[in-house]
Design a protein around this motif. Sequence first.
Motif, PDB file in Angstrom:
ATOM      1  N   ASP A  23       0.735  22.799   6.790  1.00  0.00           N
ATOM      2  CA  ASP A  23      -0.658  22.244   6.958  1.00  0.00           C
ATOM      3  C   ASP A  23      -0.949  21.200   6.230  1.00  0.00           C
ATOM      4  N   ASP A  24      -1.180  19.810   6.769  1.00  0.00           N
ATOM      5  CA  ASP A  24      -1.207  18.861   5.682  1.00  0.00           C
ATOM      6  C   ASP A  24      -2.436  17.898   5.915  1.00  0.00           C
ATOM      7  N   ARG A  25      -3.418  18.755   6.409  1.00  0.00           N
ATOM      8  CA  ARG A  25      -4.717  18.069   6.573  1.00  0.00           C
ATOM      9  C   ARG A  25      -5.325  17.222   5.310  1.00  0.00           C
ATOM     10  N   ILE A  26      -5.208  17.753   4.142  1.00  0.00           N
ATOM     11  CA  ILE A  26      -5.448  17.021   2.730  1.00  0.00           C
ATOM     12  C   ILE A  26      -4.576  15.719   2.835  1.00  0.00           C
ATOM     13  N   ALA A  27      -3.413  16.118   2.931  1.00  0.00           N
ATOM     14  CA  ALA A  27      -2.402  14.880   2.617  1.00  0.00           C
ATOM     15  C   ALA A  27      -2.587  13.790   3.961  1.00  0.00           C
ATOM     16  N   SER A  28      -3.315  14.272   5.117  1.00  0.00           N
ATOM     17  CA  SER A  28      -3.454  13.258   5.983  1.00  0.00           C
ATOM     18  C   SER A  28      -4.553  12.689   5.694  1.00  0.00           C
ATOM     19  N   VAL A  29      -5.566  13.066   5.357  1.00  0.00           N
ATOM     20  CA  VAL A  29      -6.910  12.402   4.730  1.00  0.00           C
ATOM     21  C   VAL A  29      -6.562  11.105   3.613  1.00  0.00           C
ATOM     22  N   LEU A  30      -5.931  11.745   2.438  1.00  0.00           N
ATOM     23  CA  LEU A  30      -5.426  10.763   1.519  1.00  0.00           C
ATOM     24  C   LEU A  30      -4.552   9.658   1.994  1.00  0.00           C
ATOM     25  N   ARG A  31      -3.464  10.182   2.935  1.00  0.00           N
ATOM     26  CA  ARG A  31      -2.459   9.017   3.415  1.00  0.00           C
ATOM     27  C   ARG A  31      -3.337   7.998   4.336  1.00  0.00           C
ATOM     28  N   PHE A  32      -4.303   8.517   5.267  1.00  0.00           N
ATOM     29  CA  PHE A  32      -5.243   7.498   6.004  1.00  0.00           C
ATOM     30  C   PHE A  32      -5.764   6.680   5.153  1.00  0.00           C
ATOM     31  N   ALA A  33      -6.506   7.202   4.043  1.00  0.00           N
ATOM     32  CA  ALA A  33      -7.180   6.505   3.345  1.00  0.00           C
ATOM     33  C   ALA A  33      -6.498   5.223   2.285  1.00  0.00           C
ATOM     34  N   ALA A  34      -5.202   5.736   2.003  1.00  0.00           N
ATOM     35  CA  ALA A  34      -4.271   4.599   1.464  1.00  0.00           C
ATOM     36  C   ALA A  34      -3.867   3.601   2.388  1.00  0.00           C
ATOM     37  N   GLU A  35      -3.581   4.127   3.717  1.00  0.00           N
ATOM     38  CA  GLU A  35      -3.212   3.042   4.926  1.00  0.00           C
ATOM     39  C   GLU A  35      -4.424   2.164   5.023  1.00  0.00           C
ATOM     40  N   LEU A  36      -5.782   2.677   5.093  1.00  0.00           N
ATOM     41  CA  LEU A  36      -6.846   1.785   5.339  1.00  0.00           C
ATOM     42  C   LEU A  36      -6.832   0.699   4.074  1.00  0.00           C
ATOM     43  N   VAL A  37      -6.343   1.174   2.944  1.00  0.00           N
ATOM     44  CA  VAL A  37      -6.596   0.179   1.804  1.00  0.00           C
ATOM     45  C   VAL A  37      -5.431  -0.814   1.855  1.00  0.00           C
ATOM     46  N   ALA A  38      -4.304  -0.181   2.269  1.00  0.00           N
ATOM     47  CA  ALA A  38      -3.047  -1.270   2.591  1.00  0.00           C
ATOM     48  C   ALA A  38      -3.361  -2.312   3.692  1.00  0.00           C
ATOM     49  N   TRP A  39      -4.042  -1.902   4.516  1.00  0.00           N
ATOM     50  CA  TRP A  39      -4.304  -2.933   5.936  1.00  0.00           C
ATOM     51  C   TRP A  39      -5.488  -3.723   5.314  1.00  0.00           C
ATOM     52  N   VAL A  40      -6.041  -3.454   4.343  1.00  0.00           N
ATOM     53  CA  VAL A  40      -7.373  -4.323   4.034  1.00  0.00           C
ATOM     54  C   VAL A  40      -6.881  -5.179   2.728  1.00  0.00           C
ATOM     55  N   ALA A  41      -6.371  -4.405   1.692  1.00  0.00           N
ATOM     56  CA  ALA A  41      -5.937  -5.411   0.686  1.00  0.00           C
ATOM     57  C   ALA A  41      -4.709  -6.190   0.683  1.00  0.00           C
ATOM     58  N   THR A  42      -3.803  -5.622   1.748  1.00  0.00           N
ATOM     59  CA  THR A  42      -2.416  -6.600   1.708  1.00  0.00           C
ATOM     60  C   THR A  42      -2.994  -8.021   2.187  1.00  0.00           C
ATOM     61  N   PRO A  43      -3.449  -7.911   3.434  1.00  0.00           N
ATOM     62  CA  PRO A  43      -3.711  -9.379   3.898  1.00  0.00           C
ATOM     63  C   PRO A  43      -4.770 -10.022   3.147  1.00  0.00           C
ATOM     64  N   TRP A  44      -5.631  -9.509   2.343  1.00  0.00           N
ATOM     65  CA  TRP A  44      -6.625  -9.934   1.585  1.00  0.00           C
ATOM     66  C   TRP A  44      -5.656 -10.796   0.217  1.00  0.00           C
ATOM     67  N   ALA A  45      -4.715 -10.120  -0.338  1.00  0.00           N
ATOM     68  CA  ALA A  45      -4.041 -10.743  -1.378  1.00  0.00           C
ATOM     69  C   ALA A  45      -3.205 -11.751  -0.743  1.00  0.00           C
ATOM     70  N   LEU A  46      -2.418 -11.537   0.186  1.00  0.00           N
ATOM     71  CA  LEU A  46      -1.724 -12.675   0.980  1.00  0.00           C
ATOM     72  C   LEU A  46      -2.276 -13.835   1.257  1.00  0.00           C
ATOM     73  N   SER A  47      -3.620 -13.829   1.807  1.00  0.00           N
ATOM     74  CA  SER A  47      -4.297 -14.835   2.416  1.00  0.00           C
ATOM     75  C   SER A  47      -4.568 -16.102   1.346  1.00  0.00           C
ATOM     76  N   LYS A  48      -4.405 -15.659   0.024  1.00  0.00           N
ATOM     77  CA  LYS A  48      -4.319 -16.593  -0.898  1.00  0.00           C
ATOM     78  C   LYS A  48      -3.285 -17.450  -0.701  1.00  0.00           C
TER      79      LYS A  48
END
Length: 125
Positions: free
Chosen positions: A9-34
């Motif tokens: 049962d990985d409901r908590i892990a799934s929520v944390l993993r998804f939150a980290a994925e969202l951060v990666a999807w936003v922060a990575t292009p933000w950092a690379l766009s420079k």
Amino acid sequence: MGANMERPDDRIASVLRFAAELVAWVATPWALSKYSWLLAVLAVVVLIGFPTLFSTPGDKAQVIIPVSGTVTILLVLLQLAAAAIAAWLAWPIYAAVLVSLLVAATLVTERQRWQWLLSTNRHTG
């Protein structure tokens, strides 16, 4: 790793993993766009596209291209590393610290799922 293992049962892990994925999807292009808009777009394609295409049977409802549990774990590690590194490059220190804490918590909560993904006799329960 050969014992019969039920999917944890990985409901908590799934929520944390998804939150980290969202951060990666936003922060990575933000950092690379420079440096390059092309790198920023490529990062989004890799970070969203690879985990969508490649997954371990039993881990997701729909599997497009089946891969071993090791590949799934490596894709999660890619997402977590991208989130942490990009947050430090693109955002203020307080935000980067919070992202680092999120990544650390995700790593801790993912352990059972990763053991299941690495087991040779997986059952989806």
